[in-house]
Design an enzyme around this catalytic site. Structure first.
Site, PDB file in Angstrom:
ATOM      1  N   GLU A 180       9.918   1.902  10.382  1.00 58.49           N
ATOM      2  CA  GLU A 180      10.936   2.919  10.073  1.00 58.49           C
ATOM      3  C   GLU A 180      10.238   4.261  10.212  1.00 58.49           C
ATOM      4  O   GLU A 180       9.392   4.605   9.389  1.00 58.49           O
ATOM      5  CB  GLU A 180      11.436   2.762   8.631  1.00 58.49           C
ATOM      6  CG  GLU A 180      12.147   1.461   8.356  1.00 58.49           C
ATOM      7  CD  GLU A 180      13.543   1.401   8.949  1.00 58.49           C
ATOM      8  OE1 GLU A 180      14.027   2.437   9.450  1.00 58.49           O
ATOM      9  OE2 GLU A 180      14.123   0.310   8.927  1.00 58.49           O
TER      10      GLU A 180
ATOM     11  N   GLU B 230      10.224  16.663  14.297  1.00 58.86           N
ATOM     12  CA  GLU B 230      10.637  16.495  12.902  1.00 58.86           C
ATOM     13  C   GLU B 230       9.818  17.464  12.036  1.00 58.86           C
ATOM     14  O   GLU B 230       8.594  17.421  12.028  1.00 58.86           O
ATOM     15  CB  GLU B 230      10.364  15.065  12.473  1.00 58.86           C
ATOM     16  CG  GLU B 230      10.822  14.808  11.067  1.00 58.86           C
ATOM     17  CD  GLU B 230      10.663  13.359  10.687  1.00 58.86           C
ATOM     18  OE1 GLU B 230       9.543  12.844  10.774  1.00 58.86           O
ATOM     19  OE2 GLU B 230      11.664  12.749  10.290  1.00 58.86           O
TER      20      GLU B 230
ATOM     21  N   GLY C  97      -4.444   5.970   3.693  1.00 60.41           N
ATOM     22  CA  GLY C  97      -3.856   5.303   4.852  1.00 60.41           C
ATOM     23  C   GLY C  97      -4.892   4.760   5.825  1.00 60.41           C
ATOM     24  O   GLY C  97      -4.878   3.571   6.155  1.00 60.41           O
ATOM     25  N   PRO C  98      -5.813   5.613   6.299  1.00 63.28           N
ATOM     26  CA  PRO C  98      -6.748   5.131   7.314  1.00 63.28           C
ATOM     27  C   PRO C  98      -7.758   4.114   6.784  1.00 63.28           C
ATOM     28  O   PRO C  98      -8.504   3.521   7.567  1.00 63.28           O
ATOM     29  CB  PRO C  98      -7.471   6.417   7.757  1.00 63.28           C
ATOM     30  CG  PRO C  98      -6.584   7.536   7.318  1.00 63.28           C
ATOM     31  CD  PRO C  98      -5.887   7.054   6.085  1.00 63.28           C
TER      32      PRO C  98
ATOM     33  N   GLY D 277      -4.640   1.289   4.097  1.00 67.54           N
ATOM     34  CA  GLY D 277      -3.464   1.010   4.927  1.00 67.54           C
ATOM     35  C   GLY D 277      -3.853   0.305   6.213  1.00 67.54           C
ATOM     36  O   GLY D 277      -3.262  -0.701   6.600  1.00 67.54           O
TER      37      GLY D 277
ATOM     38  N   GLY E 152      -4.473   3.455  -2.170  1.00 65.45           N
ATOM     39  CA  GLY E 152      -5.592   3.895  -1.333  1.00 65.45           C
ATOM     40  C   GLY E 152      -5.132   4.783  -0.205  1.00 65.45           C
ATOM     41  O   GLY E 152      -3.945   5.077  -0.056  1.00 65.45           O
TER      42      GLY E 152
ATOM     43  N   LYS F 162       0.882  -1.172   0.000  1.00 66.32           N
ATOM     44  CA  LYS F 162       0.000   0.000   0.000  1.00 66.32           C
ATOM     45  C   LYS F 162       0.920   1.221   0.000  1.00 66.32           C
ATOM     46  O   LYS F 162       1.453   1.609   1.040  1.00 66.32           O
ATOM     47  CB  LYS F 162      -0.895  -0.020   1.247  1.00 66.32           C
ATOM     48  CG  LYS F 162      -2.221   0.733   1.120  1.00 66.32           C
ATOM     49  CD  LYS F 162      -2.115   2.169   0.725  1.00 66.32           C
ATOM     50  CE  LYS F 162      -1.728   3.063   1.880  1.00 66.32           C
ATOM     51  NZ  LYS F 162      -1.513   4.485   1.438  1.00 66.32           N
TER      52      LYS F 162
ATOM     53  N   CYS G 242      14.020  11.368   6.225  1.00 63.60           N
ATOM     54  CA  CYS G 242      13.870  11.029   7.649  1.00 63.60           C
ATOM     55  C   CYS G 242      15.205  11.043   8.366  1.00 63.60           C
ATOM     56  O   CYS G 242      15.270  11.306   9.562  1.00 63.60           O
ATOM     57  CB  CYS G 242      13.182   9.690   7.790  1.00 63.60           C
ATOM     58  SG  CYS G 242      13.862   8.475   6.690  1.00 63.60           S
TER      59      CYS G 242
HETATM   60  P1  NAD Z   1       2.287   8.790   7.276  1.00 57.95           P
HETATM   61  O1  NAD Z   1       2.624   8.006   8.488  1.00 57.95           O
HETATM   62  O2  NAD Z   1       1.080   9.644   7.316  1.00 57.95           O
HETATM   63  O3  NAD Z   1       2.071   7.824   6.010  1.00 57.95           O
HETATM   64  C1  NAD Z   1       2.939   6.782   5.678  1.00 57.95           C
HETATM   65  C2  NAD Z   1       2.138   5.670   5.050  1.00 57.95           C
HETATM   66  O4  NAD Z   1       1.219   5.166   6.013  1.00 57.95           O
HETATM   67  C3  NAD Z   1       1.292   6.100   3.848  1.00 57.95           C
HETATM   68  O5  NAD Z   1       1.235   5.051   2.906  1.00 57.95           O
HETATM   69  C4  NAD Z   1      -0.074   6.298   4.470  1.00 57.95           C
HETATM   70  O6  NAD Z   1      -1.134   6.113   3.560  1.00 57.95           O
HETATM   71  C5  NAD Z   1      -0.103   5.192   5.509  1.00 57.95           C
HETATM   72  N1  NAD Z   1      -1.034   5.415   6.617  1.00 57.95           N
HETATM   73  C6  NAD Z   1      -1.485   6.600   7.112  1.00 57.95           C
HETATM   74  N2  NAD Z   1      -2.366   6.368   8.121  1.00 57.95           N
HETATM   75  C7  NAD Z   1      -2.445   5.029   8.273  1.00 57.95           C
HETATM   76  C8  NAD Z   1      -3.162   4.168   9.156  1.00 57.95           C
HETATM   77  N3  NAD Z   1      -3.998   4.653  10.092  1.00 57.95           N
HETATM   78  N4  NAD Z   1      -3.010   2.836   9.035  1.00 57.95           N
HETATM   79  C9  NAD Z   1      -2.171   2.321   8.112  1.00 57.95           C
HETATM   80  N5  NAD Z   1      -1.479   3.076   7.238  1.00 57.95           N
HETATM   81  C10 NAD Z   1      -1.604   4.413   7.321  1.00 57.95           C
HETATM   82  O7  NAD Z   1       3.600   9.574   6.942  1.00 57.95           O
HETATM   83  P2  NAD Z   1       3.895  10.502   5.692  1.00 57.95           P
HETATM   84  O8  NAD Z   1       3.324  11.831   5.998  1.00 57.95           O
HETATM   85  O9  NAD Z   1       3.455   9.825   4.437  1.00 57.95           O
HETATM   86  O10 NAD Z   1       5.519  10.490   5.682  1.00 57.95           O
HETATM   87  C11 NAD Z   1       6.276  11.389   6.418  1.00 57.95           C
HETATM   88  C12 NAD Z   1       6.788  10.769   7.703  1.00 57.95           C
HETATM   89  O11 NAD Z   1       7.418   9.503   7.474  1.00 57.95           O
HETATM   90  C13 NAD Z   1       7.845  11.583   8.373  1.00 57.95           C
HETATM   91  O12 NAD Z   1       7.603  11.658   9.744  1.00 57.95           O
HETATM   92  C14 NAD Z   1       9.145  10.812   8.112  1.00 57.95           C
HETATM   93  O13 NAD Z   1      10.193  10.976   8.993  1.00 57.95           O
HETATM   94  C15 NAD Z   1       8.690   9.423   8.113  1.00 57.95           C
HETATM   95  N6  NAD Z   1       9.624   8.610   7.315  1.00 57.95           N
HETATM   96  C16 NAD Z   1      10.488   7.749   7.927  1.00 57.95           C
HETATM   97  C17 NAD Z   1      11.388   7.011   7.173  1.00 57.95           C
HETATM   98  C18 NAD Z   1      12.349   6.037   7.763  1.00 57.95           C
HETATM   99  O14 NAD Z   1      12.952   5.272   7.041  1.00 57.95           O
HETATM  100  N7  NAD Z   1      12.553   6.022   9.045  1.00 57.95           N
HETATM  101  C19 NAD Z   1      11.386   7.140   5.799  1.00 57.95           C
HETATM  102  C20 NAD Z   1      10.516   8.035   5.233  1.00 57.95           C
HETATM  103  C21 NAD Z   1       9.632   8.751   5.990  1.00 57.95           C
END
Ligand code: NAD
Length: 472
Positions: A245, A379, A203-204, A207, A201, A170, A279
């Site tokens: 991650e 962050e 996230g909420p 995902g 799709g 996803k 990140c």
């Molecule tokens: P996010 O957590 O909102 O989304 C990440 C993914 O999770 C997306 O595919 C999203 O659709 C999904 N998602 C959102 N809500 C969900 C839920 N309730 N259940 C399951 N899946 C869900 O984050 P973002 O805004 O897309 O990305 C930015 C963040 O990600 C930053 O905080 C960044 O540091 C972090 N990040 C970390 C790494 C790492 O390797 N540590 C890499 C990239 C980004």
């Protein structure tokens, strides 16, 4: 780059069950460039069923056979390198040169690395009177973010396939087009039907359905700490494996003997690459009191070279951020930094000149930052650098370790042994010594709230394995 209106499930593009769509927007001009389907729980059910059905056959495929398919995937991606870069530039906004060198070439290399590892990894070992088998965990639910969209997909999928797992992906809603391109490459590579499946799709919805699915044995998530925490809780409740991650607030520690000009200029480049949406970015520069003012001036001069511009213009070093939401969030942090008493020495919260359209943010440098300020703790995920002063080495360690995160970091010193001794005191998953370059075989992942588990290289492969001991 034509968007598919279906889901890639069981080796084919299938009509989605959900009727909703997601608009993909080019952050440089705010134009809609594609529509992808917004999957629902039933789409996830179909994808997980396909992955379950394909699992026994893929798990039983000898490692050399899996390696051959991953090598073919690498080749399929390499053949479409320019298209990958164009797609990431269009949906993420990265300057095209950066998209080629990083968003395309890095995941191609990672896929190649996993083809090699699948062929050479010891999936069996002897321990005394036991033979230990390293077996695939099963069906993997992979949830990825938008900031390095193909790299994050490949880091999970290639490792999982090398281990013998099957996958449902996803991808992030902001960058689904490169995920669809990846599914095409998987198909071209002749990976058997059901081994890899894609559900686009929200996230909420999609995902969450994937993270909670009973048919998923391991959830591998990259994204925000807030969502990761929930996914970890759900996985814990179901006693299933989870890899997270998450975010970071990494320190760039410049020790008194270091080459200050080099440390600052590499540090500024490290943060402003990908518009600060990394990140592992070293968003806190730590400098000793004696050289603090000089470091601030060097950072100001370095930042002036990053003029926000059209990512297709070869002269642009800094594109927009991914979305209006991120732009507003980053500008909000810049306002908060100023309100809490930090001094803006470059940039600021206003739109950059001539860039009123597009999600642009001024590359910003803050001086007089103290460790407890919001901009030194949270962050920001945008082109924003904070510069903090330390009194002595113990103070630098305390400040560097003084956040909930621990993903990456840097140490600079004229004496490499001194830098290594300092790095040992850091609570973080990676430390680059005097600008040591990125190693795609080195384990990547977080201490503390930056995550659980490691990606990349052999350590990344073992995330997708479980052991069985046979005693003789
Ligand atoms: P996010 O957590 O909102 O989304 C990440 C993914 O999770 C997306 O595919 C999203 O659709 C999904 N998602 C959102 N809500 C969900 C839920 N309730 N259940 C399951 N899946 C869900 O984050 P973002 O805004 O897309 O990305 C930015 C963040 O990600 C930053 O905080 C960044 O540091 C972090 N990040 C970390 C790494 C790492 O390797 N540590 C890499 C990239 C980004």
């Amino acid at each position: 780059m034509k968007a598919h209106d279906g889901m890639y499930i069981d080796g084919d593009w299938r009509p989605p069950v959900g009727t909703g769509t997601i608009e993909v927007v080019n952050p440089a001009d705010e134009q809609v460039i594609g529509l992808v389907p917004a999957g629902v729980a039933e789409d996830v059910d179909a994808a997980v069923a396909a992955a379950r059905a394909a699992f026994p056959g893929w798990a039983a495929t000898p490692p050399a056979g899996r390696a051959a398919r991953i090598a073919a995937l690498r080749d399929a991606l390499a053949a479409r390198r320019d298209e990958i870069a164009e797609t990431v530039t269009a949906e993420l906004g990265s300057p095209l040169g950066f998209a080629q060198k990083v968003h395309a070439d890095l995941p191609i290399a990672v896929a190649g690395g996993y083809a090699e590892l699948a062929a050479t990894y010891a999936f069996e070992e002897k321990v005394g009177n036991s033979t230990v088998l390293h077996e695939p965990v099963g069906v993997v639910g992979a949830i990825t973010p938008w900031n390095y969209p193909l790299h994050q997909i490949v880091a999970k999928v290639a490792a999982a396939l090398a281990a013998g797992c099957t996958v449902v992906l996803k991808p992030a809603e902001d960058t689904p087009l490169v995920a669809q391109l990846f599914a095409e490459a998987v198909h071209e590579a002749g990976v058997p039907a059901g081994v890899f499946n894609l559900v686009t799709g929200l996230g909420p919805v999609a995902g969450q359905a994937l993270a909670e699915h009973d048919g998923v044995d391991l959830v591998s998530f990259t994204g925000s700490t807030a969502v990761g925490r929930r996914i970890g809780a759900v996985a814990g409740g179901a006693v299933k494996r989870v890899a997270l991650e998450l975010g970071g607030k990494s320190a760039n520690v410049i020790l008194p003997s270091a080459d200050l000009a080099r440390a600052v200029s590499v540090g500024v480049a490290n943060v402003f690459a990908n518009s600060g949406q990394t990140c592992s970015a070293w968003t806190r520069i730590l400098v000793d009191a004696a050289r603090y003012d000089e470091a601030v001036e060097l950072a100001r001069q370095a930042a002036a070279k990053y003029v926000p511009g059209d990512p297709h213009d070869a002269a642009s070093r800094l594109g927009p951020v991914v979305s209006a939401r991120q732009r507003d969030r980053v500008r909000g942090y810049i306002e908060q930094g100023a309100a809490e008493g930090a001094r803006i020495v470059a940039g600021g919260p206003e739109a950059p000149e001539g860039r009123e359209t597009g999600y642009y943010v001024r590359p910003t440098v803050f001086a007089d930052v103290t460790p407890e300020m919001t901009i030194a703790q949270e962050e920001i995920f945008g082109p924003v650098i904070t510069i903090l002063k330390y009194e002595d080495e113990d103070d630098a360690v305390r400040i560097a370790n003084g956040t909930v995160y621990g993903l990456a970091g840097a140490v600079w010193s004229a004496d490499e042994d001194e830098a290594v001794a300092f790095a040992r005191r850091l609570e973080t998953g990676q430390v680059d010594i005097n600008g040591g370059r990125f190693n795609l075989l080195a384990p990547f992942g977080g201490y503390k709230q930056s995550g659980v588990g490691r990606e990349l290289g052999a350590h990344g492969l073992t995330e997708y394995l479980q052991t069985k001991s046979l005693q003789f």
